[in-house]
Design a protein around this motif. Structure first.
Motif, PDB file in Angstrom:
ATOM      1  N   ALA A   1       9.311  12.909 -12.893  1.00 47.00           N
ATOM      2  CA  ALA A   1       9.504  11.626 -12.207  1.00 47.00           C
ATOM      3  C   ALA A   1       8.878  10.490 -13.010  1.00 47.00           C
ATOM      4  O   ALA A   1       9.417   9.385 -13.049  1.00 47.00           O
ATOM      5  CB  ALA A   1       8.902  11.678 -10.812  1.00 47.00           C
ATOM      6  N   LYS A   2       7.770  10.776 -13.645  1.00 46.06           N
ATOM      7  CA  LYS A   2       7.039   9.744 -14.392  1.00 46.06           C
ATOM      8  C   LYS A   2       7.900   9.122 -15.490  1.00 46.06           C
ATOM      9  O   LYS A   2       7.821   7.930 -15.743  1.00 46.06           O
ATOM     10  CB  LYS A   2       5.761  10.339 -14.979  1.00 46.06           C
ATOM     11  CG  LYS A   2       4.845   9.311 -15.579  1.00 46.06           C
ATOM     12  CD  LYS A   2       3.516   9.920 -16.003  1.00 46.06           C
ATOM     13  CE  LYS A   2       2.588   8.848 -16.525  1.00 46.06           C
ATOM     14  NZ  LYS A   2       1.271   9.369 -16.851  1.00 46.06           N
ATOM     15  N   SER A   3       8.759   9.917 -16.093  1.00 45.02           N
ATOM     16  CA  SER A   3       9.572   9.408 -17.201  1.00 45.02           C
ATOM     17  C   SER A   3      10.578   8.343 -16.756  1.00 45.02           C
ATOM     18  O   SER A   3      11.003   7.527 -17.569  1.00 45.02           O
ATOM     19  CB  SER A   3      10.296  10.566 -17.891  1.00 45.02           C
ATOM     20  OG  SER A   3      11.224  11.160 -16.993  1.00 45.02           O
ATOM     21  N   THR A   4      10.940   8.309 -15.498  1.00 42.67           N
ATOM     22  CA  THR A   4      11.909   7.319 -15.012  1.00 42.67           C
ATOM     23  C   THR A   4      11.259   6.162 -14.261  1.00 42.67           C
ATOM     24  O   THR A   4      11.942   5.219 -13.868  1.00 42.67           O
ATOM     25  CB  THR A   4      12.934   7.988 -14.068  1.00 42.67           C
ATOM     26  OG1 THR A   4      12.248   8.483 -12.919  1.00 42.67           O
ATOM     27  CG2 THR A   4      13.669   9.113 -14.762  1.00 42.67           C
TER      28      THR A   4
ATOM     29  N   TRP B   1       4.145   5.607  -5.612  1.00 44.64           N
ATOM     30  CA  TRP B   1       4.213   5.566  -7.072  1.00 44.64           C
ATOM     31  C   TRP B   1       3.085   6.364  -7.713  1.00 44.64           C
ATOM     32  O   TRP B   1       3.286   7.004  -8.749  1.00 44.64           O
ATOM     33  CB  TRP B   1       4.241   4.134  -7.570  1.00 44.64           C
ATOM     34  CG  TRP B   1       5.558   3.446  -7.340  1.00 44.64           C
ATOM     35  CD1 TRP B   1       6.697   3.997  -6.821  1.00 44.64           C
ATOM     36  CD2 TRP B   1       5.871   2.094  -7.614  1.00 44.64           C
ATOM     37  NE1 TRP B   1       7.693   3.049  -6.760  1.00 44.64           N
ATOM     38  CE2 TRP B   1       7.218   1.874  -7.240  1.00 44.64           C
ATOM     39  CE3 TRP B   1       5.151   1.020  -8.128  1.00 44.64           C
ATOM     40  CZ2 TRP B   1       7.853   0.644  -7.377  1.00 44.64           C
ATOM     41  CZ3 TRP B   1       5.778  -0.205  -8.264  1.00 44.64           C
ATOM     42  CH2 TRP B   1       7.120  -0.389  -7.901  1.00 44.64           C
ATOM     43  N   VAL B   2       1.895   6.324  -7.142  1.00 43.18           N
ATOM     44  CA  VAL B   2       0.783   7.105  -7.685  1.00 43.18           C
ATOM     45  C   VAL B   2       1.122   8.591  -7.574  1.00 43.18           C
ATOM     46  O   VAL B   2       0.910   9.366  -8.521  1.00 43.18           O
ATOM     47  CB  VAL B   2      -0.543   6.768  -6.958  1.00 43.18           C
ATOM     48  CG1 VAL B   2      -1.616   7.810  -7.257  1.00 43.18           C
ATOM     49  CG2 VAL B   2      -1.025   5.380  -7.353  1.00 43.18           C
TER      50      VAL B   2
ATOM     51  N   ASP C   1       0.828  -1.209   0.000  1.00 46.00           N
ATOM     52  CA  ASP C   1       0.000   0.000   0.000  1.00 46.00           C
ATOM     53  C   ASP C   1       0.861   1.258   0.000  1.00 46.00           C
ATOM     54  O   ASP C   1       0.558   2.228  -0.696  1.00 46.00           O
ATOM     55  CB  ASP C   1      -0.947   0.001   1.202  1.00 46.00           C
ATOM     56  CG  ASP C   1      -2.009  -1.085   1.114  1.00 46.00           C
ATOM     57  OD1 ASP C   1      -2.245  -1.617   0.004  1.00 46.00           O
ATOM     58  OD2 ASP C   1      -2.607  -1.411   2.161  1.00 46.00           O
ATOM     59  N   GLN C   2       1.942   1.243   0.769  1.00 47.29           N
ATOM     60  CA  GLN C   2       2.839   2.393   0.825  1.00 47.29           C
ATOM     61  C   GLN C   2       3.532   2.606  -0.522  1.00 47.29           C
ATOM     62  O   GLN C   2       3.625   3.737  -1.012  1.00 47.29           O
ATOM     63  CB  GLN C   2       3.880   2.207   1.921  1.00 47.29           C
ATOM     64  CG  GLN C   2       4.802   3.399   2.061  1.00 47.29           C
ATOM     65  CD  GLN C   2       5.826   3.209   3.172  1.00 47.29           C
ATOM     66  OE1 GLN C   2       6.036   2.114   3.668  1.00 47.29           O
ATOM     67  NE2 GLN C   2       6.478   4.286   3.553  1.00 47.29           N
TER      68      GLN C   2
END
Length: 105
Positions: A79-82, A70-71, A64-65
């Motif tokens: 950050a999403k690109s990596t 990640w969400v 859950d953590q």
């Protein structure tokens, strides 16, 4: 309470339980990144189906953590690109530790 008055309550309770059973658990929040969502699904399946009951809560809390982090990360374009690489590395690291429970990724 008389049986005549209790019967409608039993019907309502049965309907509620049936609705819950059919709907199933709430769908987990997606990160929007296939590699991450794939890992989280496999990890969840492993935890709920293979781990001893006494250890599930600890692993579920970690799951859950990780999902929450990640969400949140996926909301940041830089950050999403990596994240795909990060998720794949995390899966590789975790799957080795879960093989002893019979989990395979």
């Amino acid at each position: 309470m008389s049986m005549r008055r209790a019967l409608p309550l039993l019907h309502v309770a049965g309907a509620v339980l049936l609705t819950i059973a059919v709907a199933g658990p709430a769908r987990a929040q997606s990160t929007g990144i296939a590699a991450c969502d794939d890992f989280l699904q496999k990890y969840d399946t492993c935890v709920t189906s293979k781990l001893p009951e006494a250890q599930r809560a600890t692993y579920k809390a970690q799951l859950d953590q990780t999902r929450k982090i990640w969400v949140d990360m996926a909301k940041n374009p830089s950050a999403k690109s990596t994240m795909e690489g990060t998720c794949k590395q995390t899966m590789d690291a975790i799957k080795a530790s879960l093989q002893s429970f019979g989990c395979s990724f």
